[in-house]
Write a protein that holds these residues in place. Sequence first.
Motif, PDB file in Angstrom:
ATOM      1  N   LEU A  51      46.740  24.823  34.523  1.00  0.00           N
ATOM      2  CA  LEU A  51      47.719  24.259  33.587  1.00  0.00           C
ATOM      3  C   LEU A  51      48.758  23.401  34.285  1.00  0.00           C
ATOM      4  O   LEU A  51      49.293  22.457  33.689  1.00  0.00           O
ATOM      5  CB  LEU A  51      48.402  25.385  32.811  1.00  0.00           C
ATOM      6  CG  LEU A  51      47.537  26.110  31.773  1.00  0.00           C
ATOM      7  CD1 LEU A  51      48.287  27.289  31.174  1.00  0.00           C
ATOM      8  CD2 LEU A  51      47.096  25.153  30.674  1.00  0.00           C
ATOM      9  N   LEU A  52      49.064  23.707  35.529  1.00  0.00           N
ATOM     10  CA  LEU A  52      50.076  22.936  36.251  1.00  0.00           C
ATOM     11  C   LEU A  52      49.529  21.630  36.814  1.00  0.00           C
ATOM     12  O   LEU A  52      50.266  20.640  36.916  1.00  0.00           O
ATOM     13  CB  LEU A  52      50.661  23.769  37.402  1.00  0.00           C
ATOM     14  CG  LEU A  52      52.062  24.328  37.177  1.00  0.00           C
ATOM     15  CD1 LEU A  52      52.101  25.266  35.980  1.00  0.00           C
ATOM     16  CD2 LEU A  52      52.568  25.033  38.417  1.00  0.00           C
ATOM     17  N   THR A  53      48.264  21.616  37.172  1.00  0.00           N
ATOM     18  CA  THR A  53      47.707  20.470  37.910  1.00  0.00           C
ATOM     19  C   THR A  53      47.921  19.124  37.215  1.00  0.00           C
ATOM     20  O   THR A  53      48.219  18.134  37.889  1.00  0.00           O
ATOM     21  CB  THR A  53      46.212  20.712  38.179  1.00  0.00           C
ATOM     22  OG1 THR A  53      46.073  21.891  38.984  1.00  0.00           O
ATOM     23  CG2 THR A  53      45.596  19.532  38.924  1.00  0.00           C
ATOM     24  N   PRO A  54      47.823  19.033  35.890  1.00  0.00           N
ATOM     25  CA  PRO A  54      48.057  17.712  35.272  1.00  0.00           C
ATOM     26  C   PRO A  54      49.527  17.300  35.227  1.00  0.00           C
ATOM     27  O   PRO A  54      49.816  16.143  34.870  1.00  0.00           O
ATOM     28  CB  PRO A  54      47.524  17.910  33.838  1.00  0.00           C
ATOM     29  CG  PRO A  54      46.717  19.167  33.858  1.00  0.00           C
ATOM     30  CD  PRO A  54      47.340  20.020  34.902  1.00  0.00           C
ATOM     31  N   ARG A  55      50.438  18.157  35.569  1.00  0.00           N
ATOM     32  CA  ARG A  55      51.857  17.853  35.396  1.00  0.00           C
ATOM     33  C   ARG A  55      52.433  17.149  36.623  1.00  0.00           C
ATOM     34  O   ARG A  55      52.163  17.562  37.758  1.00  0.00           O
ATOM     35  CB  ARG A  55      52.656  19.135  35.117  1.00  0.00           C
ATOM     36  CG  ARG A  55      52.359  19.760  33.760  1.00  0.00           C
ATOM     37  CD  ARG A  55      53.122  21.050  33.572  1.00  0.00           C
ATOM     38  NE  ARG A  55      52.934  21.618  32.238  1.00  0.00           N
ATOM     39  CZ  ARG A  55      53.766  21.417  31.210  1.00  0.00           C
ATOM     40  NH1 ARG A  55      54.845  20.681  31.365  1.00  0.00           N
ATOM     41  NH2 ARG A  55      53.525  21.972  30.046  1.00  0.00           N
ATOM     42  N   PRO A  56      53.242  16.116  36.433  1.00  0.00           N
ATOM     43  CA  PRO A  56      53.876  15.434  37.567  1.00  0.00           C
ATOM     44  C   PRO A  56      54.736  16.393  38.383  1.00  0.00           C
ATOM     45  O   PRO A  56      55.448  17.230  37.823  1.00  0.00           O
ATOM     46  CB  PRO A  56      54.742  14.361  36.891  1.00  0.00           C
ATOM     47  CG  PRO A  56      54.139  14.161  35.541  1.00  0.00           C
ATOM     48  CD  PRO A  56      53.593  15.499  35.143  1.00  0.00           C
ATOM     49  N   GLY A  57      54.645  16.284  39.710  1.00  0.00           N
ATOM     50  CA  GLY A  57      55.460  17.110  40.593  1.00  0.00           C
ATOM     51  C   GLY A  57      54.913  18.490  40.848  1.00  0.00           C
ATOM     52  O   GLY A  57      55.603  19.340  41.419  1.00  0.00           O
ATOM     53  N   HIS A  58      53.643  18.726  40.469  1.00  0.00           N
ATOM     54  CA  HIS A  58      53.093  20.079  40.589  1.00  0.00           C
ATOM     55  C   HIS A  58      52.741  20.493  42.006  1.00  0.00           C
ATOM     56  O   HIS A  58      52.643  21.686  42.297  1.00  0.00           O
ATOM     57  CB  HIS A  58      51.823  20.188  39.737  1.00  0.00           C
ATOM     58  CG  HIS A  58      50.643  19.492  40.347  1.00  0.00           C
ATOM     59  ND1 HIS A  58      49.797  20.098  41.258  1.00  0.00           N
ATOM     60  CD2 HIS A  58      50.176  18.227  40.188  1.00  0.00           C
ATOM     61  CE1 HIS A  58      48.860  19.256  41.629  1.00  0.00           C
ATOM     62  NE2 HIS A  58      49.062  18.108  40.992  1.00  0.00           N
ATOM     63  N   GLN A  59      52.543  19.530  42.906  1.00  0.00           N
ATOM     64  CA  GLN A  59      51.907  19.815  44.189  1.00  0.00           C
ATOM     65  C   GLN A  59      52.573  20.933  44.989  1.00  0.00           C
ATOM     66  O   GLN A  59      51.887  21.843  45.481  1.00  0.00           O
ATOM     67  CB  GLN A  59      51.834  18.551  45.045  1.00  0.00           C
ATOM     68  CG  GLN A  59      50.784  18.607  46.154  1.00  0.00           C
ATOM     69  CD  GLN A  59      49.364  18.477  45.625  1.00  0.00           C
ATOM     70  OE1 GLN A  59      49.075  17.596  44.812  1.00  0.00           O
ATOM     71  NE2 GLN A  59      48.479  19.366  46.055  1.00  0.00           N
ATOM     72  N   PRO A  60      53.909  20.942  45.144  1.00  0.00           N
ATOM     73  CA  PRO A  60      54.506  22.041  45.911  1.00  0.00           C
ATOM     74  C   PRO A  60      54.238  23.418  45.296  1.00  0.00           C
ATOM     75  O   PRO A  60      54.050  24.399  46.031  1.00  0.00           O
ATOM     76  CB  PRO A  60      56.004  21.713  45.894  1.00  0.00           C
ATOM     77  CG  PRO A  60      56.073  20.235  45.679  1.00  0.00           C
ATOM     78  CD  PRO A  60      54.923  19.941  44.766  1.00  0.00           C
ATOM     79  N   VAL A  61      54.200  23.498  43.982  1.00  0.00           N
ATOM     80  CA  VAL A  61      53.996  24.781  43.315  1.00  0.00           C
ATOM     81  C   VAL A  61      52.541  25.215  43.425  1.00  0.00           C
ATOM     82  O   VAL A  61      52.247  26.363  43.772  1.00  0.00           O
ATOM     83  CB  VAL A  61      54.429  24.718  41.833  1.00  0.00           C
ATOM     84  CG1 VAL A  61      54.329  26.092  41.186  1.00  0.00           C
ATOM     85  CG2 VAL A  61      55.854  24.189  41.717  1.00  0.00           C
ATOM     86  N   THR A  62      51.618  24.317  43.129  1.00  0.00           N
ATOM     87  CA  THR A  62      50.203  24.687  43.222  1.00  0.00           C
ATOM     88  C   THR A  62      49.808  24.973  44.661  1.00  0.00           C
ATOM     89  O   THR A  62      49.014  25.882  44.923  1.00  0.00           O
ATOM     90  CB  THR A  62      49.315  23.589  42.617  1.00  0.00           C
ATOM     91  OG1 THR A  62      49.627  22.328  43.208  1.00  0.00           O
ATOM     92  CG2 THR A  62      49.518  23.504  41.106  1.00  0.00           C
TER      93      THR A  62
END
Length: 371
Positions: A232-243
């Motif tokens: 669910l996070l992957t398509p969202r802008p700025g997700h990289q640090p969290v994923t």
Amino acid sequence: MTTAATAVWGRAEQQDFRARVRGCLLGGAIGDALGAGVAELTVDDIRAAHGPDGVADFVPAYGRRGAVTAATQLTLFTVDGLIRAQVRRDTGAWHPPTDVHRAHLRWAATQRDWGPDERRKDNGWLAREEWLYARRDPAPACLTGLGDESLGTLDKPKNPTARDSGALVRSAPFGLLVGWEPQLVCQLAVECAAQTHGHPTAYLSAGAFAVIVHGLARGETVDGSVQRALSLLTPRPGHQPVTDALKQALGAVRQGIPSPARIAALGNPENAEDALAVAVYCTLVSEDIRHGLRLAVNHDGPSHTTATLCGALLGALHGETALPPAWLAELEGRATVLELADDFAMEMTQGPALHGPSVSAQGWLHRYPRG
């Protein structure tokens, strides 16, 4: 189930749900209290003060054992806001971010007022709990973000550089909306986090945490719940640090015996995404709740933050009966947490019997006013 309002709940389902709600809220509060007395200490300092195994029980904080911090306070008001959103739905005023924001403004009043304002008839019962009128080291962004009545949004978030865990630690209740689809749970948690913490890693961490709690509250595995959060996070802008942080937590499980050094390798828990990673890792490797919470406390980072998150995850996973009774017995505000948990479970499973076009339980509407 499609939505919490239309779901049909059997008795066994209601009992399981209530046990997980209680477990999540009480577990988070226990973790908060376990870490509160050593929140600012390194693991070496913790061991010097409490022995080679570190903290194994409550230590005094704010003048007592079992005291909670602003993380638990805010979590309770998040629950209050979600209940009020359901109650207000009958009026057609269906916008949960607004109701959660109003609830957090009621929390903000507890940080500046001496006690409850009896003139405010729309406050409901939680804001009249005197023990909540204490400042317990809230994140500065929570105070500034709620310093006026304007609503932060994703388009115009409050405190756009704030990436600490102040919004993350209050976000477990969104995951308890088990009748909602995961993407809606994520969106609501993200929108409400942006009301005080506008950095993408802060609000996306809150969304990921809510989705993981949601999976556990539905009876799913930790790994499966984390995988859903990643998708669910992957398509969202700025997700990289969290994923990246979540993937690192999953990978660390295979790297040997859990230790403070392994936790330290997950990053700096002062940042929301790394605190979430530590909590997920401790949940994944825990033998039981006591073991998981001790891991989440005994490290160099903000112990109350990581243990709050871990406690909520473990409580949602195992339910209230898995919580250590000795810790429950000393927990500050336990009666309030239990009362609110049971009210939440009742609203989400039996709301139509409490309020609606043909029924109006005045006692319930006094507790959770529509105003």
